[in-house]
Motif scaffolding. Structure first.
Motif, PDB file in Angstrom:
ATOM      1  N   ALA A   2       0.874  -1.358  -0.072  1.00 47.72           N
ATOM      2  CA  ALA A   2       0.019  -0.078  -0.166  1.00 47.72           C
ATOM      3  C   ALA A   2       1.265   0.972  -0.200  1.00 47.72           C
ATOM      4  O   ALA A   2       0.681   2.643  -1.089  1.00 47.72           O
ATOM      5  CB  ALA A   2      -0.708   0.336   1.071  1.00 47.72           C
ATOM      6  N   TRP A  59       2.066   1.830  -3.217  1.00 49.67           N
ATOM      7  CA  TRP A  59       0.905   2.362  -3.991  1.00 49.67           C
ATOM      8  C   TRP A  59       0.801   3.707  -4.084  1.00 49.67           C
ATOM      9  O   TRP A  59       0.679   5.025  -5.051  1.00 49.67           O
ATOM     10  CB  TRP A  59      -0.426   1.339  -4.406  1.00 49.67           C
ATOM     11  CG  TRP A  59      -0.415   0.672  -4.986  1.00 49.67           C
ATOM     12  CD1 TRP A  59      -0.190  -0.846  -4.796  1.00 49.67           C
ATOM     13  CD2 TRP A  59      -0.539   0.620  -6.536  1.00 49.67           C
ATOM     14  NE1 TRP A  59      -0.404  -1.977  -5.745  1.00 49.67           N
ATOM     15  CE2 TRP A  59      -1.245  -0.556  -7.112  1.00 49.67           C
ATOM     16  CE3 TRP A  59      -1.186   1.655  -7.495  1.00 49.67           C
ATOM     17  CZ2 TRP A  59      -1.279  -1.315  -7.684  1.00 49.67           C
ATOM     18  CZ3 TRP A  59      -1.190   0.939  -8.830  1.00 49.67           C
ATOM     19  CH2 TRP A  59      -1.321  -0.539  -8.633  1.00 49.67           C
ATOM     20  N   ASN A  60       1.290   4.059  -2.965  1.00 44.61           N
ATOM     21  CA  ASN A  60       0.837   5.787  -2.035  1.00 44.61           C
ATOM     22  C   ASN A  60       1.562   6.590  -2.209  1.00 44.61           C
ATOM     23  O   ASN A  60       1.298   7.577  -2.918  1.00 44.61           O
ATOM     24  CB  ASN A  60       0.566   5.563  -0.870  1.00 44.61           C
ATOM     25  CG  ASN A  60      -1.132   5.273  -0.143  1.00 44.61           C
ATOM     26  OD1 ASN A  60      -1.643   4.903  -0.715  1.00 44.61           O
ATOM     27  ND2 ASN A  60      -1.250   4.400   0.933  1.00 44.61           N
ATOM     28  N   GLU A  61       2.771   6.164  -2.164  1.00 46.80           N
ATOM     29  CA  GLU A  61       3.600   6.956  -2.673  1.00 46.80           C
ATOM     30  C   GLU A  61       3.536   7.309  -4.432  1.00 46.80           C
ATOM     31  O   GLU A  61       3.937   8.471  -5.229  1.00 46.80           O
ATOM     32  CB  GLU A  61       5.462   6.418  -2.430  1.00 46.80           C
ATOM     33  CG  GLU A  61       5.593   6.599  -1.141  1.00 46.80           C
ATOM     34  CD  GLU A  61       6.852   5.797  -0.693  1.00 46.80           C
ATOM     35  OE1 GLU A  61       7.392   5.176  -1.484  1.00 46.80           O
ATOM     36  OE2 GLU A  61       6.822   5.792   0.284  1.00 46.80           O
ATOM     37  N   GLU A  96       1.331  10.038  -4.542  1.00 42.28           N
ATOM     38  CA  GLU A  96       1.581  11.215  -4.287  1.00 42.28           C
ATOM     39  C   GLU A  96       3.049  11.763  -5.372  1.00 42.28           C
ATOM     40  O   GLU A  96       2.040  13.013  -5.494  1.00 42.28           O
ATOM     41  CB  GLU A  96       1.828  11.279  -3.196  1.00 42.28           C
ATOM     42  CG  GLU A  96       0.975  10.499  -2.086  1.00 42.28           C
ATOM     43  CD  GLU A  96      -0.201  12.192  -1.532  1.00 42.28           C
ATOM     44  OE1 GLU A  96       0.105  12.400  -1.634  1.00 42.28           O
ATOM     45  OE2 GLU A  96      -1.390  11.410  -2.281  1.00 42.28           O
ATOM     46  N   LEU A 114      -5.263   4.836  -9.566  1.00 40.35           N
ATOM     47  CA  LEU A 114      -6.014   4.843  -7.775  1.00 40.35           C
ATOM     48  C   LEU A 114      -6.822   3.941  -8.416  1.00 40.35           C
ATOM     49  O   LEU A 114      -7.374   3.062  -7.959  1.00 40.35           O
ATOM     50  CB  LEU A 114      -6.289   6.342  -7.686  1.00 40.35           C
ATOM     51  CG  LEU A 114      -5.958   6.724  -6.860  1.00 40.35           C
ATOM     52  CD1 LEU A 114      -6.358   8.685  -6.199  1.00 40.35           C
ATOM     53  CD2 LEU A 114      -5.513   6.304  -5.477  1.00 40.35           C
ATOM     54  N   TYR A 122      -5.384   0.634  -9.010  1.00 37.00           N
ATOM     55  CA  TYR A 122      -5.372  -0.113  -7.100  1.00 37.00           C
ATOM     56  C   TYR A 122      -6.441  -0.468  -7.108  1.00 37.00           C
ATOM     57  O   TYR A 122      -6.576  -1.436  -6.400  1.00 37.00           O
ATOM     58  CB  TYR A 122      -4.329   1.062  -7.050  1.00 37.00           C
ATOM     59  CG  TYR A 122      -4.161   0.316  -5.041  1.00 37.00           C
ATOM     60  CD1 TYR A 122      -3.999  -0.688  -4.993  1.00 37.00           C
ATOM     61  CD2 TYR A 122      -4.012   1.346  -4.180  1.00 37.00           C
ATOM     62  CE1 TYR A 122      -3.347  -1.241  -3.933  1.00 37.00           C
ATOM     63  CE2 TYR A 122      -3.562   0.926  -3.220  1.00 37.00           C
ATOM     64  CZ  TYR A 122      -3.415  -0.100  -2.926  1.00 37.00           C
ATOM     65  OH  TYR A 122      -3.312  -0.164  -1.402  1.00 37.00           O
ATOM     66  N   LEU A 170     -10.285   4.031  -2.365  1.00 37.18           N
ATOM     67  CA  LEU A 170      -9.884   3.879  -3.618  1.00 37.18           C
ATOM     68  C   LEU A 170     -10.263   4.595  -4.771  1.00 37.18           C
ATOM     69  O   LEU A 170     -10.511   6.120  -5.555  1.00 37.18           O
ATOM     70  CB  LEU A 170      -9.123   3.196  -3.996  1.00 37.18           C
ATOM     71  CG  LEU A 170      -7.801   2.197  -3.009  1.00 37.18           C
ATOM     72  CD1 LEU A 170      -7.237   0.937  -3.693  1.00 37.18           C
ATOM     73  CD2 LEU A 170      -6.739   3.323  -2.628  1.00 37.18           C
ATOM     74  N   SER A 201     -11.430   8.828  -3.846  1.00 36.75           N
ATOM     75  CA  SER A 201     -10.407   9.060  -4.530  1.00 36.75           C
ATOM     76  C   SER A 201     -10.083   9.343  -6.071  1.00 36.75           C
ATOM     77  O   SER A 201      -9.598  10.743  -6.711  1.00 36.75           O
ATOM     78  CB  SER A 201      -8.927   8.945  -3.673  1.00 36.75           C
ATOM     79  OG  SER A 201      -8.921   8.867  -2.144  1.00 36.75           O
TER      80      SER A 201
END
Length: 374
Positions: free
Chosen positions: A114, A117-119, A122, A137, A140, A156, A159
């Motif tokens: 996770a 994915w977030n990095e 972002e 997103l 994912y 997700l 977002s």
């Protein structure tokens, strides 16, 4: 005195004979099984404690009793099978965005945590690349859904929608809304499902996309049916969706429309009406060589007959559905079929077929669900 000796002699002989008889009986008892039924695993014949010398054991349970109990025990798992079927359909209907296809070069290798994915997301957000951000997103979310984490998938997608709305990509926004609506419906959140499906429908109307309008109307009808607004649900399909599909000559989608209408009638326990629409769906699918929906159509037909206790016809249709499901390698549908088929066999006291069906059921269930008990 002679008489006394003679009497004493017979007494000794009698005692000797009694001893032989007793010893013989003990030997016979030792040689013969103490528990022919096999209920006692350990039996201490030398035990001298308090308790009866003879144990009366129950008769062994019959094959019919054992089968009947096994079928009763598995009844509680039917809800899990039905939920899994709904989830399988949910995954198959998950739409892909254009942006998701455009970011595949960033997903080789695929992020495996996770945090990774977030990095990645972002990084794109900071650069103002909102197309790429929501594409990542959404990718994912698709992976998350296949893994069965529904709440994470919803987060997700929410977002993804926020970032997509910062772009002019109306079509992708609508796709995300459609996916959100479907997942909220699966999650039994009727209000949110209705909100997002209406948004998708409005976009389809603005873009004059007839097929998207019809497909959305089918989903709206299902949402209304789950909200017990059956009249509106039926009208949305019969008076709105079907005419649009006729106009577009979208016959495969029309098969799905008939199925959806049948499902709405099944929710009302109106199985005669449901069967009529399922027959329309089956005939159209056969005429146009659309084999993809036939297994489920046969299963739905058989299920309605099953509820009506028309077991002989239901059995025939379940067997046909099973044949079609095997040709598609749809093991979950096979499990649902053999579950109900076995119930028919046990109801009709067809214990040979009931035993075979139970074995097939247990094998498929273990393969699909593992050691899950409920």
């Amino acid at each position: 005195m002679i008489l006394d000796k003679k009497s004493h002699f017979y007494t000794i002989v009698g005692m000797f004979a009694l001893g032989v008889s007793t010893t013989s009986a003990q030997m016979q008892q030792t040689d013969s099984p103490l528990d022919p039924a096999g209920y006692v695993n350990k039996y201490d014949s030398d035990f001298e404690g308090v308790g009866p010398r003879v144990y009366v054991l129950p008769a062994p349970r019959t094959r019919e009793e054992l089968l009947t109990d096994s079928y009763k025990q598995k009844l509680s798992f039917q809800d899990s099978i039905n939920e899994a079927l709904d989830f399988q359909q949910l995954v198959s209907e998950f739409k892909t965005t254009r942006a998701e296809r455009d970011v595949q070069y960033l997903l080789s290798p695929m992020p495996n945590t996770a945090l990774a994915w977030n990095e990645l997301v972002e990084h794109e957000v900071k650069r103002g690349n909102y197309n790429t951000a929501y594409g990542l997103l959404h990718a994912y979310a698709s992976l998350s859904l296949k893994e069965g984490t529904v709440s994470q998938t919803l987060g997700l997608l929410q977002s993804a929608l926020q970032h997509a709305q910062k772009t002019p990509n109306v079509s992708d926004i609508a796709v995300i809304q459609f996916n959100l609506a479907n997942i909220y419906l699966y999650d039994k959140n009727i209000q949110q499902a209705g909100y997002f499906q209406e948004a998708f429908y409005n976009t389809a109307v603005q873009q004059k996309d007839i097929l998207d309008q019809a497909n959305s109307l089918l989903k709206i009808a299902l949402i209304q049916a789950y909200d017990q607004d059956y009249r509106s649900a039926e009208n949305n399909i019969i008076r709105k969706a079907i005419p649009l599909l006729n106009r577009a000559k979208a016959y495969e989608q029309k098969v799905i429309a008939w199925q959806t209408l049948a499902r709405i009638y099944q929710l009302q326990n109106k199985h005669t009406e449901a069967q009529w629409f399922l027959i329309q769906a089956r005939d159209l699918a056969n005429n146009k060589n659309f084999g993809r929906e036939l297994a489920e159509i046969e299963y739905m037909l058989a299920s309605s007959k099953f509820v009506q206790k028309n077991y002989n016809v239901a059995k025939k249709e379940f067997l046909q559905a099973d044949k079609l499901a095997k040709s598609e390698d749809n093991k979950l549908l096979q499990l649902a079929i053999i579950d109900k088929l076995g119930q028919i066999y046990i109801t009709q006291s067809d214990f040979n077929n009931a035993e075979t069906a139970l074995h097939d059921y247990q094998s498929l269930r273990a393969e699909i669900f593992g050691n899950r008990l409920y």
